[in-house]
Design a protein around this motif. Structure first.
Motif, PDB file in Angstrom:
ATOM      1  N   GLY A 139       0.804  -1.209   0.000  1.00 24.75           N
ATOM      2  CA  GLY A 139       0.000   0.000   0.000  1.00 24.75           C
ATOM      3  C   GLY A 139       0.835   1.256   0.000  1.00 24.75           C
ATOM      4  N   GLY A 140       1.977   1.202   0.657  1.00 22.67           N
ATOM      5  CA  GLY A 140       2.870   2.343   0.710  1.00 22.67           C
ATOM      6  C   GLY A 140       2.411   3.407   1.685  1.00 22.67           C
ATOM      7  N   ARG A 141       3.114   3.493   2.836  1.00 21.31           N
ATOM      8  CA  ARG A 141       2.799   4.545   3.784  1.00 21.31           C
ATOM      9  C   ARG A 141       3.997   5.456   4.017  1.00 21.31           C
ATOM     10  N   LEU A 142       5.188   4.915   3.960  1.00 16.83           N
ATOM     11  CA  LEU A 142       6.390   5.699   4.227  1.00 16.83           C
ATOM     12  C   LEU A 142       7.428   5.378   3.186  1.00 16.83           C
ATOM     13  N   SER A 143       7.960   6.379   2.565  1.00 17.50           N
ATOM     14  CA  SER A 143       8.896   6.160   1.474  1.00 17.50           C
ATOM     15  C   SER A 143      10.295   6.630   1.846  1.00 17.50           C
ATOM     16  N   PHE A 144      11.263   5.748   1.689  1.00 20.56           N
ATOM     17  CA  PHE A 144      12.664   6.105   1.820  1.00 20.56           C
ATOM     18  C   PHE A 144      13.285   5.904   0.448  1.00 20.56           C
ATOM     19  N   GLY A 145      13.693   7.007  -0.185  1.00 19.83           N
ATOM     20  CA  GLY A 145      14.212   6.897  -1.536  1.00 19.83           C
ATOM     21  C   GLY A 145      13.094   6.547  -2.496  1.00 19.83           C
ATOM     22  N   THR A 146      13.374   5.653  -3.424  1.00 24.53           N
ATOM     23  CA  THR A 146      12.390   5.298  -4.444  1.00 24.53           C
ATOM     24  C   THR A 146      11.624   4.031  -4.091  1.00 24.53           C
ATOM     25  N   GLU A 147      12.061   3.316  -3.068  1.00 23.64           N
ATOM     26  CA  GLU A 147      11.435   2.044  -2.724  1.00 23.64           C
ATOM     27  C   GLU A 147      10.629   2.178  -1.443  1.00 23.64           C
ATOM     28  N   ARG A 148       9.408   1.664  -1.469  1.00 25.04           N
ATOM     29  CA  ARG A 148       8.571   1.667  -0.276  1.00 25.04           C
ATOM     30  C   ARG A 148       8.717   0.319   0.425  1.00 25.04           C
ATOM     31  N   VAL A 149       9.052   0.395   1.699  1.00 20.32           N
ATOM     32  CA  VAL A 149       9.302  -0.825   2.463  1.00 20.32           C
ATOM     33  C   VAL A 149       8.634  -0.708   3.822  1.00 20.32           C
ATOM     34  N   GLU A 150       8.496  -1.848   4.509  1.00 19.64           N
ATOM     35  CA  GLU A 150       7.948  -1.879   5.851  1.00 19.64           C
ATOM     36  C   GLU A 150       8.628  -2.986   6.640  1.00 19.64           C
ATOM     37  N   PRO A 151       8.630  -2.880   7.979  1.00 23.89           N
ATOM     38  CA  PRO A 151       9.300  -3.893   8.797  1.00 23.89           C
ATOM     39  C   PRO A 151       8.599  -5.246   8.728  1.00 23.89           C
ATOM     40  N   VAL A 152       9.405  -6.291   8.757  1.00 27.93           N
ATOM     41  CA  VAL A 152       8.890  -7.652   8.879  1.00 27.93           C
ATOM     42  C   VAL A 152       8.627  -7.917  10.363  1.00 27.93           C
ATOM     43  N   ASP A 153       7.681  -8.799  10.662  1.00 32.19           N
ATOM     44  CA  ASP A 153       7.384  -9.135  12.058  1.00 32.19           C
ATOM     45  C   ASP A 153       8.518  -9.991  12.614  1.00 32.19           C
ATOM     46  N   THR A 154       9.456  -9.347  13.274  1.00 34.12           N
ATOM     47  CA  THR A 154      10.635 -10.003  13.829  1.00 34.12           C
ATOM     48  C   THR A 154      10.736  -9.671  15.314  1.00 34.12           C
ATOM     49  N   PRO A 155      11.610 -10.367  16.054  1.00 37.83           N
ATOM     50  CA  PRO A 155      11.842 -10.004  17.461  1.00 37.83           C
ATOM     51  C   PRO A 155      12.269  -8.539  17.613  1.00 37.83           C
ATOM     52  N   ALA A 156      13.037  -8.029  16.643  1.00 39.50           N
ATOM     53  CA  ALA A 156      13.480  -6.634  16.710  1.00 39.50           C
ATOM     54  C   ALA A 156      12.292  -5.677  16.615  1.00 39.50           C
ATOM     55  N   ARG A 157      11.357  -5.974  15.707  1.00 43.16           N
ATOM     56  CA  ARG A 157      10.185  -5.107  15.579  1.00 43.16           C
ATOM     57  C   ARG A 157       9.317  -5.185  16.823  1.00 43.16           C
ATOM     58  N   ARG A 158       9.163  -6.373  17.382  1.00 41.55           N
ATOM     59  CA  ARG A 158       8.362  -6.514  18.596  1.00 41.55           C
ATOM     60  C   ARG A 158       9.024  -5.805  19.774  1.00 41.55           C
ATOM     61  N   HIS A 159      10.358  -5.829  19.816  1.00 38.22           N
ATOM     62  CA  HIS A 159      11.085  -5.128  20.872  1.00 38.22           C
ATOM     63  C   HIS A 159      10.849  -3.627  20.764  1.00 38.22           C
ATOM     64  N   ALA A 160      10.914  -3.101  19.542  1.00 39.57           N
ATOM     65  CA  ALA A 160      10.652  -1.677  19.336  1.00 39.57           C
ATOM     66  C   ALA A 160       9.223  -1.328  19.735  1.00 39.57           C
ATOM     67  N   ALA A 161       8.287  -2.184  19.365  1.00 37.90           N
ATOM     68  CA  ALA A 161       6.880  -1.953  19.705  1.00 37.90           C
ATOM     69  C   ALA A 161       6.682  -1.944  21.214  1.00 37.90           C
ATOM     70  N   ASP A 162       7.360  -2.844  21.908  1.00 37.17           N
ATOM     71  CA  ASP A 162       7.241  -2.900  23.370  1.00 37.17           C
ATOM     72  C   ASP A 162       7.753  -1.618  24.011  1.00 37.17           C
ATOM     73  N   ARG A 163       8.895  -1.123  23.551  1.00 39.87           N
ATOM     74  CA  ARG A 163       9.437   0.125  24.109  1.00 39.87           C
ATOM     75  C   ARG A 163       8.489   1.286  23.850  1.00 39.87           C
ATOM     76  N   TRP A 164       7.890   1.294  22.660  1.00 39.03           N
ATOM     77  CA  TRP A 164       6.958   2.366  22.297  1.00 39.03           C
ATOM     78  C   TRP A 164       5.709   2.317  23.164  1.00 39.03           C
ATOM     79  N   GLU A 165       5.166   1.134  23.328  1.00 37.90           N
ATOM     80  CA  GLU A 165       3.945   0.977  24.113  1.00 37.90           C
ATOM     81  C   GLU A 165       4.189   1.258  25.595  1.00 37.90           C
ATOM     82  N   GLU A 166       5.430   1.001  26.047  1.00 41.65           N
ATOM     83  CA  GLU A 166       5.785   1.285  27.442  1.00 41.65           C
ATOM     84  C   GLU A 166       6.158   2.747  27.657  1.00 41.65           C
ATOM     85  N   LYS A 167       6.073   3.542  26.599  1.00 47.11           N
ATOM     86  CA  LYS A 167       6.376   4.977  26.663  1.00 47.11           C
ATOM     87  C   LYS A 167       7.790   5.218  27.172  1.00 47.11           C
TER      88      LYS A 167
END
Length: 208
Positions: free
Chosen positions: A107-135
């Motif tokens: 769908g494309g929400r955020l563009s870096f350069g000419t390629e639109r990409v998004e994070p894969v569901d990985t432990p790293a992404r879940r770790h980032a999400a946890d820090r974000w949700e924990e404020k």
């Protein structure tokens, strides 16, 4: 996991664009804050003073530590941000793509350069999400500097933060976040000045 990587992942989960220059400065600040936390460096007023602690086992942290100025009067935080931050968001994107942590975005929400990409569901992404949700204050503060906040829409990470949840209790970290904010504001001023200059130049060619 590092604060810079978590910040990059959070930025990529947004439904609007974050400027590469702004994000690069914030990533450099995030790296510096992690180096402070690990005891690799200390902050003396506006200077980055190398310490004796070993560098964390991370590629980008290693590169950041290797580039430290190790002779007095040492490097100013602002100068570090501009030097280290040059094209840093693109470097993080390339590294995550190489590790299979990013995928093409349909769908494309955020563009870096000419390629639109998004994070894969990985432990790293879940770790980032946890820090974000924990404020987590450092992540929240750096994200706020580049325009990522509760008032900016959903992040894809169930954002329920309040605008007053960015308090920092470490003087060195506060100094770095303030320097990132000033650098981002300076970058925006440069953009605006160029826009005005380009418009004036175009008017000259158009004539009366």
């Amino acid at each position: 996991m590092t604060t810079a990587k978590d910040l990059f992942i959070i930025a990529m989960d947004l439904k609007h664009s974050v400027g590469q220059g702004d994000l690069s400065l914030a990533l450099a600040g995030a790296e510096l804050i992690d180096l402070i936390g690990a005891g690799v460096v200390a902050v003396d007023l506006d200077r980055i003073v190398p310490g004796a602690a070993p560098t964390p086992n991370d590629r980008f942290m290693g590169e950041a530590a290797a580039g430290l100025t190790r002779q007095a009067p040492y490097e100013r935080i602002e100068d570090w941000l501009w030097r280290r931050g040059r094209d840093l968001s693109a470097a993080y994107q390339a590294a995550l793509e190489e590790n299979g942590e990013l995928k093409p975005q349909r769908g494309g929400r955020l563009s870096f350069g000419t390629e639109r990409v998004e994070p894969v569901d990985t432990p790293a992404r879940r770790h980032a999400a946890d820090r974000w949700e924990e404020k987590e204050p450092v992540l929240v503060a750096l994200a706020s500097v580049v325009g990522i906040g509760a008032s900016d829409g959903e992040t894809g990470l169930d954002d329920e933060r309040s605008d007053d949840a960015t308090g920092l209790d470490d003087e060195a970290v506060t100094t770095v976040v303030a320097a990132v904010h000033d650098a981002v504001m300076e970058l925006e001023a440069v953009r605006q000045r160029r826009t005005i200059e380009n418009a004036a130049f175009a008017n000259i060619w158009r004539g009366p």
